[in-house]
Design a protein around this motif. Structure first.
Motif, short mmCIF file in Angstrom:
data_model
loop_
_atom_site.label_atom_id
_atom_site.label_comp_id
_atom_site.label_asym_id
_atom_site.label_seq_id
_atom_site.Cartn_x
_atom_site.Cartn_y
_atom_site.Cartn_z
N ALA A 246 24.64 13.01 38.78
CA ALA A 246 24.08 13.83 39.85
C ALA A 246 25.16 14.80 40.30
CB ALA A 246 23.65 12.94 41.01
N GLU B 226 13.74 9.65 34.10
CA GLU B 226 13.04 10.67 34.89
C GLU B 226 13.24 12.05 34.30
OE1 GLU B 226 13.61 10.87 39.11
OE2 GLU B 226 13.34 8.69 39.33
N ALA B 227 14.47 12.32 33.87
CA ALA B 227 14.75 13.62 33.26
C ALA B 227 13.93 13.78 31.98
CB ALA B 227 16.24 13.74 32.96
N GLU B 228 13.86 12.70 31.19
CA GLU B 228 13.08 12.80 29.95
C GLU B 228 11.60 12.99 30.24
OE1 GLU B 228 14.00 9.67 27.22
OE2 GLU B 228 16.00 10.50 26.80
N ARG C 231 15.95 16.22 41.64
CA ARG C 231 17.03 15.24 41.61
C ARG C 231 16.55 14.09 40.72
NH1 ARG C 231 21.33 15.73 44.97
NH2 ARG C 231 22.76 13.98 44.67
N PHE C 232 17.24 13.85 39.64
CA PHE C 232 16.81 12.77 38.75
C PHE C 232 17.54 11.49 39.12
CE2 PHE C 232 16.36 16.50 35.79
CZ PHE C 232 14.99 16.57 35.92
N LYS D 28 25.77 16.64 31.18
CA LYS D 28 25.28 15.38 31.74
C LYS D 28 24.52 15.62 33.03
CE LYS D 28 28.58 12.28 29.58
NZ LYS D 28 29.93 11.74 29.72
N GLY E 258 20.43 14.73 33.64
CA GLY E 258 20.13 13.64 34.56
C GLY E 258 21.03 12.43 34.40
N TYR E 259 22.12 12.54 33.62
CA TYR E 259 23.03 11.41 33.47
C TYR E 259 23.95 11.30 34.68
CZ TYR E 259 21.83 10.64 28.58
OH TYR E 259 21.17 10.36 27.43
N SER F 119 17.31 8.88 37.19
CA SER F 119 17.70 8.25 35.93
C SER F 119 17.43 9.21 34.78
CB SER F 119 16.90 6.97 35.71
OG SER F 119 15.55 7.33 35.46
N VAL F 120 17.96 8.83 33.64
CA VAL F 120 17.72 9.62 32.43
C VAL F 120 16.23 9.61 32.10
CG1 VAL F 120 18.26 9.81 30.00
CG2 VAL F 120 20.00 9.04 31.61
N LEU G 113 20.13 21.30 41.18
CA LEU G 113 19.53 21.29 39.84
C LEU G 113 18.09 21.75 40.03
CD1 LEU G 113 19.78 20.13 36.82
CD2 LEU G 113 18.68 18.11 37.75
#
Lengths: 504, 332
Positions: free
Chosen positions: A56, A76-78, A70-71, A49, A53-54, A73-74, A62
């Motif tokens: 922190a 942003e990670a996607e 630093r994401f 997770k 990005g689910y 939200s999900v 990271l």
């Protein structure tokens, strides 16, 4: 070796005062498959997770392609090309393959959907995965492996450079798994970084380039997978002995079995399960997720259709419904507290007495007696509720579990099946629950504890039944109850050194 | 965390909007009614309103259980029409053999009760054993009963034999101490329903099933049987309502009981029962029934608003009730 596409450096994660992840380092490199293994509760999910990005990290870093990130939200990670595929499919079952692939990112031409373009792209994506499923098929009609492919295709449609797969093969058959592994190899060849978790060590051997083994929130082994045998992996996963968490085991109870099960079939889940259970005994049931543990005992308790001979005190009985099970003195505590266990919007009192309601009613329900029963349960099980008449959904998981335990015991069952007694529960409450379970056994009841946590089974059970692919792989007793033995049986690696004892 | 053994006993919380909302609305309607027409609170008007509410009211009590258990029954209106038609046919047919008298009326009543039971059982069996959606099953049976009564009446009206009608009429118009039978039966149904919902295992099980049927099943509640019983109970109450209704007009036609199902469902929802199930309140349903009939009554007694707008006002009240329910969710 290529530079990592995504990495964790010294990452820790705390929930409240409890640190569950301690300084984890892991690096996912393009064109390599990285396997992450460990027991349930070892910290795999939390690690995944954080990577996706689910969550922190509480401490540590990271890094995406070497630079700290630093994401928020999900999403942003996607956007950064990192996609997590959950163990449970995240698909709209009533929509077609193509509609699912482009859900929320539909290609448009003006005001209208550009169907031909989406169909063509969908076909191309599936072809890349050698998946033959038609783009117009409704997802609910697909096989599990095709659904898994569709999840991967969705990730590809988002131009995933890092693909994190949470136990992708848990729901697949062997043949389906082979197809999936072929596709994972193709992704690897195309330069995708893949993180893969599995409880099936043979698959890990087959597919992994790099390997990380976790235990109790920390990495205990890391390196190239090539040198590790399945046995080595299982041994590295085996944890230390936890002392004090489990109550002392009295000498194994003898005597004739109270419950004898012979050749129990639960269609689609388990076959030919036989075992015996004595008074005062705690029987642990171990096995991988999908090995048919839960289904077997749901079948025994009338919650699923099942066939087979069941004898109580030597007398043959039939259990066709939960009500019949209750009448026979069989109680079942579900692993699924929130959707099958408790009425989350109702009060403690209504939840407590639901199973044994007729004990509180002649023509009408005696609510004063219910309140007294709740007083007793609160004192006996140390249930801590802020507001007594507030909804049960507001209680913590541990208190919900204690309430559920109190409810299961209220009809005074002689045989209690407890499925995952401590899932999602903090260590202090766990210790209490283990003590309750041991006290129940000491009072002469027979207990079955189904658990994914091997330490729990080892620490609690007098005897352990290990299931593998819907069958009993073996029974362990006394000093034979070790993690290595359970892992071997659960993985289907054959009988342990001392021949598995036949059920009593 | 505090010492757990000294937790306070449940105290009466302040009533939330879902509880007092319908009551306030009813009080408001009574005030408006009295202000607009001094005859509003006259005994004759009050008993008239209550007697007319009784049919929908008796059915709505049954509907409260069905909805609380997570179900729905759209067929009650046409079921009532069909039972009325059947009852009239049976009574007319047995007239030469039994003659006008109590046995004949009892036969008619038995016919209505048995037919109601059977119809409810049929709905319930299809829903619980075959696992078909309640909406679909009862939509289907709604069409079937409506068409059957039209067929029985050959497109016209089924009428009770004239002498029989005058004998049977007291069941609607008669009563004790100036309170007519429909009101008495309605009151008894409500009291029993309220007890069953709040104080009996059946009511508790209905709420548990409507709240989460998986939890109920895992708690050894016989989900199928309890669900079935809610439909059987509703069918029986439709039979009871029909027994009260037939002596009023002494006839049944294709338009008997038209839209009763919607009025009954609306009354249940206005009364604070959750449409998705899990929480039901029989006394709330009574308030809902009274609100709906008072609106019609007030419009008839005054010429402020056309009585033709009755439906529009009722509709607005229903929507308002659901909005209030959502806002006061914590109270449920």
């Amino acid at each position: 070796m290529s530079a990592p596409a995504l990495a964790l450096a010294g990452v820790s994660r705390s929930f409240g005062p409890v640190e569950v992840l301690h300084g984890v380092d892991i690096a996912l490199r393009p064109g390599r498959v990285h396997a992450l293994i460990g027991e349930n509760g070892a910290g795999k999910s939390t690690t995944m997770k954080i990577l996706a990005g689910y969550l922190a990290p509480s401490r540590g870093e990271l890094r995406v392609a070497g630079t700290p990130a630093r994401f928020a939200s999900v999403r942003e990670a996607e956007a950064a090309g990192i996609v997590l595929i959950h163990q449970e499919f995240n698909l709209a079952e009533q929509l077609t393959v193509e509609q699912n692939l482009f859900l929320g990112r539909e290609i448009r031409r003006g005001w209208l959907l550009d169907k031909p373009a989406m169909r063509a792209r969908a076909r191309a994506l599936l072809d890349r995965l050698s998946c033959a499923a038609g783009v117009d098929r409704v997802v609910s009609s697909l096989s599990n492996s095709d659904k898994q492919m569709l999840e991967i295709a969705k990730a590809l449609a988002r131009e995933a450079r890092v693909l994190i797969m949470d136990e992708p093969t848990a729901v697949l058959t062997r043949a389906e798994t082979d197809i999936l592994l072929t596709q994972v190899r193709a992704l690897r060849a195309a330069g995708t970084a893949v993180l893969f978790t599995s409880h099936k060590l043979d698959e890990v051997r087959e597919i992994a380039d790099d390997l990380t083994i976790m235990r109790d929130g920390a990495v205990v082994w890391q390196g190239e997978a090539a040198g590790m045998s399945e046995h080595d992996m299982a041994e590295a996963m085996v944890g230390r002995e936890v002392s004090g968490l489990y109550p002392a085991k009295p000498p194994a109870p003898g005597g004739a079995p109270v419950l004898e099960v012979e050749g129990l079939d639960v269609p689609g889940h388990a076959e030919g399960v036989s075992f015996g259970l004595r008074a005062g005994e705690i029987l642990g049931v171990a096995g991988l997720i999908g090995s048919g543990r839960t289904e077997t005992f749901e079948g025994l308790c009338g919650l699923r259709p099942a066939r087979g001979r069941i004898r109580l005190d030597g007398r043959e009985v039939r259990v066709r419904s939960p009500a019949e099970a209750k009448a026979l003195g069989l109680g079942y505590l579900t692993e699924d507290r929130k959707t099958r266990g408790l009425l989350l919007t109702k009060s403690l009192r209504e939840n407590l007495t639901l199973t044994a309601l007729e004990r509180f009613a002649r023509l009408t329900i005696d609510t004063a007696a219910e309140e007294r029963a709740l007083d007793t349960a609160i004192a006996e099980f140390d249930i801590r509720a802020g507001a007594r008449d507030g909804p049960v959904g507001n209680l913590s998981g541990g208190n919900q579990q204690k309430l559920l335990l109190a409810r299961t015991l209220l009809p005074e069952p002689r045989i209690v099946v407890i499925d995952e007694p401590t899932r999602g529960i903090d260590i202090g409450t766990r210790q209490q629950i283990y003590r309750f379970i041991r006290e129940l056994a000491a009072s002469g009841r027979s207990i079955v504890v189904i658990s994914s946590e091997m330490q729990e089974v080892i620490g609690l059970a007098d005897r352990v039944l290990v299931m593998c692919r819907g069958r009993v792989a073996g029974t362990l007793e006394g000093a034979d109850i070790t993690e290595a033995q359970i892992v071997r049986l659960a993985m289907g690696l054959g009988a342990p050194a001392p021949a598995a004892e036949e059920p009593a | 965390m505090s010492d757990t053994t000294t937790l306070p006993r449940p105290r009466r919380a302040l009533p939330s909007m879902t509880v007092i909302g319908p009551v306030l609305a009813l009080v408001l309607l009574v005030i408006i009614g009295t202000a607009l027409n001094p005859n509003f609170l006259a005994w004759a008007n009050v008993t008239n309103v209550l007697a007319r509410s009784a049919f929908i009211g008796i059915i709505a009590v049954g509907m409260t259980f069905v909805i609380t258990a997570g179900g729905l029954d759209l067929s009650v209106g046409s079921m009532a029409a069909f039972i009325a038609g059947l009852m009239i046919l049976v009574m007319n047919a047995a007239l030469p053999a039994l003659g006008v008298g109590v046995p004949l009326v009892l036969l008619g009543m038995a016919t209505a009760l048995v037919a109601g039971l059977a119809a409810g059982f049929l709905n319930g069996i299809l829903i619980t054993r075959l696992g078909i959606e309640a909406f679909i099953v009862t939509l289907g049976s709604m069409g079937i009963y409506r068409s059957l009564v039209t067929w029985l009446a050959d497109g016209g009206t089924l009428s009770l034999d004239f002498t029989l009608r005058s004998f049977y009429q007291p069941v609607y118009y008669g009563g004790i101490l100036g309170v007519s039978w429909p009101i008495i039966v309605f009151a008894v149904t409500v009291v029993l329903g309220e007890i069953a919902m709040r104080r009996m295992v059946f009511g508790r099980h209905c709420a548990a099933i409507g709240s989460n049927d998986q939890v109920a099943r895992y708690s050894s509640v016989n989900v199928g049987r309890v669900r079935l019983m809610t439909y059987v109970l509703l069918g029986l109450l439709v039979g009871v309502a029909t027994i009260m209704y037939v002596p009023r007009l002494g006839s049944a036609s294709a338009s008997t009981g038209l839209l009763w199902e919607l009025e009954a469902i609306a009354a249940v929802i206005i009364g604070g029962t959750v449409l998705k199930g899990g929480f039901g309140r029989v006394w709330g349903t009574v308030i809902g029934v009274l609100i709906l009939s008072l609106i019609g009554n007030i419009l008839n007694l005054t010429d402020l608003v056309s009585p033709y707008l009755n439906g529009a006002i009722q509709g607005a009240i229903i929507i308002l009730a659901v909005i209030l329910q959502r806002e006061g969710k914590a109270g449920a």
